[in-house]
Design an enzyme around this catalytic site. Sequence first.
Site, PDB file in Angstrom:
ATOM      1  N   GLU A   6       0.891  -1.172   0.000  1.00 35.13           N
ATOM      2  CA  GLU A   6       0.000   0.000   0.000  1.00 35.13           C
ATOM      3  C   GLU A   6       0.916   1.203   0.000  1.00 35.13           C
ATOM      4  OE1 GLU A   6      -3.188  -0.223  -0.200  1.00 35.13           O
ATOM      5  OE2 GLU A   6      -3.594  -2.278   0.445  1.00 35.13           O
ATOM      6  N   CYS A  28      -2.344   9.073   3.214  1.00 33.49           N
ATOM      7  CA  CYS A  28      -2.074   8.579   1.856  1.00 33.49           C
ATOM      8  C   CYS A  28      -3.172   8.987   0.895  1.00 33.49           C
ATOM      9  CB  CYS A  28      -1.910   7.069   1.882  1.00 33.49           C
ATOM     10  SG  CYS A  28      -3.283   6.229   2.666  1.00 33.49           S
ATOM     11  N   GLU A  73       3.973  13.495  -4.180  1.00 35.79           N
ATOM     12  CA  GLU A  73       3.323  13.392  -2.875  1.00 35.79           C
ATOM     13  C   GLU A  73       4.133  14.191  -1.852  1.00 35.79           C
ATOM     14  OE1 GLU A  73       3.452   9.630  -0.662  1.00 35.79           O
ATOM     15  OE2 GLU A  73       1.298   9.870  -0.348  1.00 35.79           O
TER      16      GLU A  73
END
Length: 505
Positions: free
Chosen positions: A274, A309, A408
């Site tokens: 993940e 996330c 990110e």
Amino acid sequence: MNHSQRTTTPKDLAGWQALADQLTLENRAFINGAYREAVSGETFACISPVDGRELVSVVSCNQADADLAVVAARNAFESGAWSQLAPDRRKAVLIRFADLIEAHGDQLALLETLDMGKPIGHARGVDVPATARAVRWTAEAIDKVYGELAATPHDQIGMISREPMGVVAAIVPWNFPMIMAAWKIAPALATGNSVILKPSEKSPLTAICLAALAQEAGIPPGIFNVLPGYGHTVGKALALHMDVDCLVFTGSTNVAKQLMIYAGQSNMKRVWLEAGGKSPNIVFADAPDLKKAAASAATAIAFNQGEVCTAGSRLLVEESIRAEFIGLIREALESWQPGHPLDPATTCGAIVDQAQLARIIEYIGIGQSEGATLVAGGKRVMEDTGGLFVQPTVFDRANNGMRIAAEEIFGPVLSVISFTTAEEAITIANDSIYGLAAAVWTSNINTAHRVAKALRAGSVWINHYDGGDMTAPFGGFKQSGNGRDKSLHAFDKYTEIKATWLVIE
Ligand code: NAD
């Protein structure tokens, strides 16, 4: 940690501070049913981002500790004490584990806040219940899943069963330390595996504490081990280990890629990842309630200091409402200004550590130099507290060519990109290496479904942001990962499928 149960949750900062002052912090690894020092005797400093003070020095595990834990986990697995226990018995133990997590909710929440800076109200109101629910929901499911029979000729029987994999190593991040751990350890344990949990070096305290609660619940020695330490030491040792059968991970895409390499260099262990995200939150001019959409967009970038996330870090707004919508977001962000993490009224806490704060500040500078327009925030605040705080920050006039809109950041920094047609919105949204989540706001049911279907993301939310529950799978497309956490789909990661064929004589 002091495991005595409290009956009343503190109501204010002073109450939480008083509880913090009484905490005894466990700092050791947990291997084969006992807390122990690292073989090397090494430790690392666990610094609180709340005030910059050292909380405790934590055992720093290495290859030798990984070896000990893997042997313990393997032996425990082979003994059958857990792996061959009837599912309803494993269920009962795990439900006790969930009960104990809830019973120690104040202490666990406090550890989470002190260790990684999130507001105590969220740690107590979100992280603790979500952790307990992950364990309880998974436990309750385990005696309700069945094997299959193949469509065989009359004289044959094909049985399709699932078996535990053996030794599972779980490497998790610091943003939701307990929840991310629970999403791995609950299905891994429920399906009968032995588990070695490696928490982030930035947030090891709750994982260390969970080990004692798991044991108290009745999980046998060796079945659940916790190895605090760095990624490049004990994390790498587990990922390269020849006797680890399955590696599950939540963290950055860069480390996720490295773990696939380690698996290939060692025993081809199963690797489930993940990883990162840069999720688009798409708002059409006909969104049912623009004020609600703006409040949600603010939450999507500021909750957990943007260290999420699935943070809605790219806001795609239809050009005709762009100016109005940015005004509404600025208003909504007023209620997300940083405050003391131990104050239950605080919504935005501290950034996990100096490196992450520096990264966020650097990206704010990059946004300005790339030509985006800073319309909110942009500064470090409350420096006199010794803690690490940054204002929620909004950049208008961003585009996918800018680093702030493509990479990110993992902080409260929002890039606003405008569009004029649904097709353009879809193209911008999908133009990313990531595919973790996305949202679409519109009153038009056709637009909602057309866009939702076209979005390349593991979760899509219509007219809200960040929905979900243990009942639905969670994970990413593209470089956001593979496999799914949560729901019955999570069991796929922790079991091998066996086909047993019988010919009836
Ligand atoms: P990270 O990748 O730096 O670290 C994650 C874990 O991997 C830590 O325990 C770390 O010690 C370990 N690690 C680092 N290098 C390693 C190596 N070489 N070998 C083995 N282990 C190693 O990520 P982070 O900074 O802790 O967390 C932030 C990232 O996590 C973000 O990218 C975020 O998007 C992602 N994340 C994803 C999800 C999801 O479900 N997709 C959820 C939460 C966080």
